[in-house]
Enzyme design. Structure first.
Site, mmCIF file in Angstrom:
data_model
loop_
_atom_site.group_PDB
_atom_site.id
_atom_site.type_symbol
_atom_site.label_atom_id
_atom_site.label_comp_id
_atom_site.label_asym_id
_atom_site.label_seq_id
_atom_site.Cartn_x
_atom_site.Cartn_y
_atom_site.Cartn_z
ATOM 1 N N PHE A 24 5.240 -26.039 154.435
ATOM 2 C CA PHE A 24 6.300 -25.187 154.963
ATOM 3 C C PHE A 24 5.669 -24.012 155.694
ATOM 4 C CE2 PHE A 24 10.887 -25.466 153.589
ATOM 5 C CZ PHE A 24 10.866 -26.845 153.445
ATOM 6 N N CYS A 30 14.761 -13.407 162.620
ATOM 7 C CA CYS A 30 15.947 -14.235 162.826
ATOM 8 C C CYS A 30 16.844 -13.529 163.832
ATOM 9 C CB CYS A 30 16.694 -14.447 161.512
ATOM 10 S SG CYS A 30 18.129 -15.549 161.665
ATOM 11 N N CYS A 45 25.139 -14.132 160.080
ATOM 12 C CA CYS A 45 24.882 -14.959 158.894
ATOM 13 C C CYS A 45 24.731 -14.012 157.718
ATOM 14 C CB CYS A 45 23.620 -15.802 159.084
ATOM 15 S SG CYS A 45 23.180 -16.778 157.635
ATOM 16 N N CYS A 48 22.342 -15.725 153.719
ATOM 17 C CA CYS A 48 20.956 -16.183 153.658
ATOM 18 C C CYS A 48 20.312 -15.759 152.344
ATOM 19 C CB CYS A 48 20.173 -15.616 154.837
ATOM 20 S SG CYS A 48 18.453 -16.168 154.895
ATOM 21 N N THR A 50 16.877 -16.084 151.847
ATOM 22 C CA THR A 50 15.446 -16.176 152.141
ATOM 23 C C THR A 50 14.896 -14.851 152.664
ATOM 24 O OG1 THR A 50 15.711 -18.517 152.714
ATOM 25 C CG2 THR A 50 13.720 -17.420 153.494
ATOM 26 N N GLU A 117 13.921 -26.649 160.902
ATOM 27 C CA GLU A 117 15.226 -26.279 160.368
ATOM 28 C C GLU A 117 15.700 -25.047 161.122
ATOM 29 O OE1 GLU A 117 15.055 -25.868 156.143
ATOM 30 O OE2 GLU A 117 14.606 -27.995 155.835
#
Length: 217
Positions: A24, A30, A45, A48, A50, A117
């Site tokens: 990963f 973002c 968003c 999230c 993360t 992703e």
């Protein structure tokens, strides 16, 4: 320059590729949320789970060239001689803010298959081997084709029927992780709603976050 929050060897936890050994590579940054809690309520968003801020995670850092990052990823794959094609998942944050043709070429040259992703708000470059798009609310959806559409459910402004006509091979619903967002007695509601929708609309398959269930990174 590529900014990587963290990179590590693990098992893919979600979607069609769940259970596959993977490196990963989580990019920092973002375009739908700053990653800072004080901005969550106003973000496109808001759910999230993360941390993608900075480059201070496991094996994180800044890499001046595509070859340097490809070499870093290669060192994290522990099975170079077992006859299995190595697999890297570029995620984030939003990986398409940084993933480019040079990095795709460098990682392919190192022998890896590439999974991505993305939230789908940016067009994906050519050369990605497995493209998973996870739309977020009312954010623009630019990438309308790929291998897998994985929709976090339920989202008031992103009902599943809105995406059913898009060009994907697999349609998955994943219960929203509300462990940090609501009281414990309400945390089962997303799972129940997702199971119910998949049973009523069998085009959709249930996707669970198996890495959390199994307790792995």
């Amino acid at each position: 320059m590529y900014s990587v929050k963290e990179a590590f060897y693990t098992l893919q936890g979600e979607g069609v590729q769940a259970g596959r050994a993977s490196v990963f590579c989580r990019f920092a940054g973002c375009n739908l949320w700053s990653g800072r809690e004080q901005d969550r309520a106003s973000a496109q968003c808001r759910f999230c789970d993360t941390d993608f801020v900075g480059t201070d995670g496991q094996n994180g850092g800044r890499f001046a060239t595509a070859d340097a990052l490809a070499e870093h990823i290669t060192r994290l794959w522990p099975h170079p001689h077992e006859g299995v094609t190595p697999y890297v998942v570029f995620t984030g944050g939003e990986p398409l803010l940084q993933l480019d043709a040079a990095l795709i070429d460098a990682v392919h040259a190192a022998g890896f298959e590439i999974g991505v992703e993305t939230n789908g708000s940016l067009a994906a470059p050519d050369g990605i081997d497995w493209l998973c798009v996870s739309p977020k609310g009312n954010a623009p959806l630019v990438q309308t084709r790929g291998d897998e559409l994985k929709l976090v459910h339920p989202q008031t402004d992103a009902p599943p029927e809105r995406f059913e006509g898009l060009d994907f091979d697999h349609f998955l619903l994943q219960p929203m992780d509300t462990s940090g967002l609501m009281a414990s007695d309400a945390r089962k509601e997303p799972l129940s709603a997702t199971v119910e929708h998949c049973m009523a609309h069998p085009r959709w398959r249930l996707s669970l976050q198996t890495h959390k269930i199994a307790g792995i990174d």
